[in-house]
Design a protein around this motif. Sequence first.
Motif, PDB file in Angstrom:
ATOM      1  N   VAL A  46       0.451  -5.517  -6.333  1.00 27.94           N
ATOM      2  CA  VAL A  46      -0.385  -5.106  -5.214  1.00 27.94           C
ATOM      3  C   VAL A  46      -1.526  -4.274  -5.788  1.00 27.94           C
ATOM      4  CG1 VAL A  46      -0.529  -3.730  -3.098  1.00 27.94           C
ATOM      5  CG2 VAL A  46       1.533  -5.089  -3.557  1.00 27.94           C
ATOM      6  N   HIS A  47      -2.758  -4.713  -5.506  1.00 30.53           N
ATOM      7  CA  HIS A  47      -3.930  -3.988  -5.986  1.00 30.53           C
ATOM      8  C   HIS A  47      -4.685  -3.385  -4.811  1.00 30.53           C
ATOM      9  CE1 HIS A  47      -4.358  -5.767 -10.201  1.00 30.53           C
ATOM     10  NE2 HIS A  47      -3.278  -6.362  -9.695  1.00 30.53           N
ATOM     11  N   ALA A  48      -5.317  -2.247  -5.102  1.00 27.91           N
ATOM     12  CA  ALA A  48      -6.222  -1.688  -4.088  1.00 27.91           C
ATOM     13  C   ALA A  48      -7.590  -1.560  -4.726  1.00 27.91           C
ATOM     14  CB  ALA A  48      -5.725  -0.331  -3.619  1.00 27.91           C
TER      15      ALA A  48
ATOM     16  N   PRO B 294       0.290   0.711  -4.077  1.00 30.14           N
ATOM     17  CA  PRO B 294      -0.337  -0.252  -4.988  1.00 30.14           C
ATOM     18  C   PRO B 294       0.146  -0.050  -6.427  1.00 30.14           C
ATOM     19  CG  PRO B 294      -1.870   1.527  -4.475  1.00 30.14           C
ATOM     20  CD  PRO B 294      -0.605   1.830  -3.736  1.00 30.14           C
ATOM     21  N   ASP B 295       0.204  -1.176  -7.165  1.00 33.40           N
ATOM     22  CA  ASP B 295       0.511  -1.074  -8.590  1.00 33.40           C
ATOM     23  C   ASP B 295      -0.737  -0.650  -9.362  1.00 33.40           C
ATOM     24  OD1 ASP B 295       3.247  -2.225  -8.427  1.00 33.40           O
ATOM     25  OD2 ASP B 295       2.113  -3.931  -7.638  1.00 33.40           O
TER      26      ASP B 295
ATOM     27  N   LYS C 196      -1.549   4.651  -8.498  1.00 31.37           N
ATOM     28  CA  LYS C 196      -1.744   5.226  -7.162  1.00 31.37           C
ATOM     29  C   LYS C 196      -2.281   6.660  -7.188  1.00 31.37           C
ATOM     30  CE  LYS C 196       3.083   6.628  -6.120  1.00 31.37           C
ATOM     31  NZ  LYS C 196       3.479   6.946  -7.481  1.00 31.37           N
ATOM     32  N   ASP C 197      -2.068   7.322  -8.290  1.00 31.63           N
ATOM     33  CA  ASP C 197      -2.596   8.677  -8.403  1.00 31.63           C
ATOM     34  C   ASP C 197      -4.116   8.717  -8.338  1.00 31.63           C
ATOM     35  OD1 ASP C 197      -0.059   9.560  -8.578  1.00 31.63           O
ATOM     36  OD2 ASP C 197      -0.018   9.615 -10.784  1.00 31.63           O
ATOM     37  N   LEU C 198      -4.727   7.621  -8.804  1.00 31.75           N
ATOM     38  CA  LEU C 198      -6.187   7.552  -8.750  1.00 31.75           C
ATOM     39  C   LEU C 198      -6.655   7.592  -7.288  1.00 31.75           C
ATOM     40  CD1 LEU C 198      -8.997   7.128 -10.024  1.00 31.75           C
ATOM     41  CD2 LEU C 198      -8.527   4.661 -10.058  1.00 31.75           C
ATOM     42  N   ALA C 199      -5.936   6.882  -6.430  1.00 31.58           N
ATOM     43  CA  ALA C 199      -6.295   6.874  -5.007  1.00 31.58           C
ATOM     44  C   ALA C 199      -6.200   8.268  -4.419  1.00 31.58           C
ATOM     45  CB  ALA C 199      -5.395   5.909  -4.247  1.00 31.58           C
TER      46      ALA C 199
ATOM     47  N   LEU D  75      -9.077  10.295  -5.501  1.00 27.60           N
ATOM     48  CA  LEU D  75     -10.292   9.915  -4.766  1.00 27.60           C
ATOM     49  C   LEU D  75     -10.316  10.556  -3.390  1.00 27.60           C
ATOM     50  CD1 LEU D  75     -10.466   6.109  -5.626  1.00 27.60           C
ATOM     51  CD2 LEU D  75     -12.085   7.857  -6.354  1.00 27.60           C
ATOM     52  N   GLU D  76      -9.141  10.568  -2.758  1.00 30.24           N
ATOM     53  CA  GLU D  76      -9.027  11.151  -1.431  1.00 30.24           C
ATOM     54  C   GLU D  76      -9.425  12.631  -1.477  1.00 30.24           C
ATOM     55  OE1 GLU D  76      -8.363   9.421   1.158  1.00 30.24           O
ATOM     56  OE2 GLU D  76      -7.680  10.792   2.715  1.00 30.24           O
ATOM     57  N   GLU D  77      -8.994  13.278  -2.528  1.00 33.47           N
ATOM     58  CA  GLU D  77      -9.286  14.711  -2.651  1.00 33.47           C
ATOM     59  C   GLU D  77     -10.723  14.996  -3.068  1.00 33.47           C
ATOM     60  OE1 GLU D  77      -6.308  15.784  -5.456  1.00 33.47           O
ATOM     61  OE2 GLU D  77      -4.706  15.864  -3.953  1.00 33.47           O
ATOM     62  N   GLN D  78     -11.220  14.194  -4.011  1.00 38.39           N
ATOM     63  CA  GLN D  78     -12.504  14.544  -4.634  1.00 38.39           C
ATOM     64  C   GLN D  78     -13.670  13.637  -4.264  1.00 38.39           C
ATOM     65  OE1 GLN D  78     -11.991  15.020  -8.842  1.00 38.39           O
ATOM     66  NE2 GLN D  78     -10.117  16.201  -8.626  1.00 38.39           N
TER      67      GLN D  78
END
Lengths: 259, 482
Positions: free
Chosen positions: A31-33, A215-216, A232-235, A238-241
Motif C-alpha cells: 500500500v503506497h501513499a 501505508p508501506d 508511515k512516519d514520513l506522513a 508531514l502532518e506536523e511540519q
Amino acid sequence: MLEIKDLHVCVEEDGTEILKGVNLTINEGEVHAIMGPNGSGKSTLSKVVAGHEAYEVTQGDILFEGESILELEADERAHLGLFLAFQYPVEVPGVTNKNLLRQAYNTIAQEQGREELDPLQFEDYAKEKLDLIKMKPEFIERSVNAGFSGGEKKRNEIFQMAVLDPKISFLDETDSGLDIDALKTVANGINQIADDDNAVVMVTHYQRILDYITPDHVHVMIDGEIAKSGDKDLAIKLEEQGYDWLIEPATASVNGEQQ
Amino acid sequence: MSETEALESMVGGEYKYGFTTDVEYEDFPKGINEDIIREISRRKDEPEWVLEFRLEAFEKWKQMEEPDWPNVEYEKPNFDEIQYYSSTKKKDGKKPESLDEVDDQILETYEKLGIPLEEQKQLQGVAVDAVFDSESIFTTFKEKLAEAGVIFCSISEAIQDHPELVKEYMGSVVPKGDNFYAALNSAVFSDGSFVYVPEDTVCPMDLSTYFRINNMQSGQFERTLIICEDNSHVSYLEGCTAPMYQENQLHAAVVELVALEDAEIKYSTIQNWYSGDEEGQGGIFNFVTKRGHCRGDNSKISWTQVETGSAITWKYPSVIMQGDGSIGEFFSVAVTNNRQQADTGTKMIHVGKDTKSTIISKGISAGESDNSYRGLVKISPRAENAQNYSVCDSMLIGQTCGAHTFPYIESANPTAKVEHEASTSRVGEDQIFYLQQRGMDEDDAISLIVNGFCKEVLQELPMEFAVEADKLLGIKLEGSVG
C-alpha cells in the motif's frame, strides 16, 4: 507489478510540463501513499497511469508486469487490472450502477479469460461487495452517481473497485469530502480489498486516512517529482511540519496554489 | 431466423441497407398534373370517389406553398422531376395472390433486410405488410388476423374490399388540404397499410409495416390508416430503409389513427432511411404528417419514435384528445449525425375534459448536424382539468452540432396544468474516460451514455425493438467523438 520510470508528462493542449521525471515501483501486497501540495502533479500521475488522453508522455515509461502500457488505451489498461477511483466521479444518468458494473465486470472478465456472470449471478456477487462499504442493496439500482452526495460518490468508487477486483488501484483523493464516519467505512472497505496479490496507491492531501490504512511506503511529490520517500512516519512528519521543509527555496514560489 | 436475430440483422453494422434491387418497373411518366393523378388512379383501378379525393387534394396543393418555418435548410425538391408512381412489372399484371407470384428479387430484398416473407421463415408473433416503392408486396398472417375480425391489408386493397371504412375515415384526421406535404400525399398516395380492429378486440399480434424505397427517381407517398373501434387495442410498428443514392428522394407520408371509446393504439416507429453521406450528399427527405384522433372517451394514442435516418426530417406525430378522459403520449428519440437535420416534435391538442398528455423528447446531435424539437401543447376552452407534462432533453456529442428547442404552449382554460422541463447536456471526455477506465471501449461508452439518456423512451418500445433500437443508436454514433 507497476514500474514508473523517469516519467515526463505534459498537457497535450498547451505543452505545460507537469511531471518531470517520476520514478516509482509498486509491488504486490503493498500500500503506497502519494502526498504533496496542490498542483504538485499527484492527480496527473494517476490519470496518466490510467491512460487519460489529455496528457502526453514525453519521456520515460510505465511498465505493468514488465510490459510498457504507454501505447494502450484506457480501456485496455483497465482490462489488465488497473483501476482509478476518481477524485470527481462522473454522473451517468439513466444507467444503473448494476448495468454499468456488470458490463464492466464482464468485459474485463472476458479479456482476462475469466467466467462472465449472468444478471442474477452478478446481482448476488455485487450485493456481497456492498457490505464492504455498508450500502443498502438499492444502491446498485440507482443511476451511476446521479444525484449522489459527495460521500456516496466516493463510496461508489470503492464499491466499484471491490466489484472489479483490480490488481492495482489508484485512489485519487478518495478521502476528501468524507465525514469521519464515512472515512472509517471507506478505509475499512479498502483494507478488506487490499491483499497480498494486489496493490493500492492512495493519492491524498492529508494524513487523516492514513490513521486507518497503514501505508508501506509514503512518497511526497513536489513540483512533478518524488521529492522524498519513506514509511508511515514520513506522513506523520508531514502532518506536523507541512511541506515547506521539502521545498527548495527556488521552487517554493512557483508551487504556491496552482490548482 | 428468430425474431431477435432478424431485427438484429435489420439494424446491425453501418448503413447496410443501402443496396439496390434490380427489378423491372412499369413505365410511368415523371412530374405531376391532373393526367398523372388520373393515371395513378386508373392503374390502381380505384372507384370514382378516390379519384375525386385525389383531384381535390391536388387543387388545394397547387394553391399552397412549401413551408419554410422548420429549422432545416435544403434545396427544395423539383416536383416535376419526381416519379409519383413506381410499380414493378407483374407476371400477369396483378397484385400477387400468393408468395409464388412475388418477384424473387423482391423476396430476396426483404430477406436481406431481415424481414423474410416466406411462411416457414416469417417473424413469429408479428404480422408484416411489406411495402416496396409504391406498392404493398405482401401481407403475412392475414387469415389468422381475420379470424379475430382484424383487417390488416394494404390501403389499396382496403379501398377495393372495405370502401365504406376507408371512405368514412380517410382524410378525417388529416384533411386533404392540411398542409403542403399532406396535400401532395392526398393527391398521389400510393400504398400503405390499413388496420381495422373491431369492438372489444385485442389484436392477437403486433402489426408492422416495412417500408422500402428502391427506385431512384420515385418518391414514396404512403398512406396509413388505423381504426380502433370501442374497447379495442392494437400495437403497430413501422420500419423504414432505402438504398444509398447520390440524389435526395422524397418521402411524404400521411398516417391517420382513430381511437374510439376506450380504445388504445400504440404506434412505434424505427426510422432508418438513408441519411446521406458525411458531406451531406444524398439521403431521404422525410416530410411526414402523422396524427391520431382520440375520438371516444377514455381512449389513448401513444406515439413512440426512434428517428435515426433521413437527410432531413420534418415530422410531428400529434394527438387530438377529443374524448373526455382521453390520453395522448409522445415518446421520441431523434438522433442526427454528420449533416443530418431534424425538426421534429409533436402537437398535443386537448379538446375534451380531463385529458392528459405526456411528451418525452430526447434529441441527440453529433457531427455537424442540427436537431430541433418543436412542440405545441394546446388547451381548448372546454378542456377542463387538462394536464400536460413535457420533458425535452438534448444531448450534444462533439463541438460542431446544434440542438434547439421550440416549445409552444397555448392554454385557453385556467384549470389546465401544463409542465415543461428542458435540459441540454454534452457527452464529455470525462464521462467517456470514466467508462473507459471501467473497461469499456469508446463506442460502448457512448452507447451506454446515450442509452441511459434515452431510457424513458426506449422502455416504451416493444421489447425486441427496444434491444435493437439500442444497438442502432450505438451504430449511428460510432466514432462520433474524435
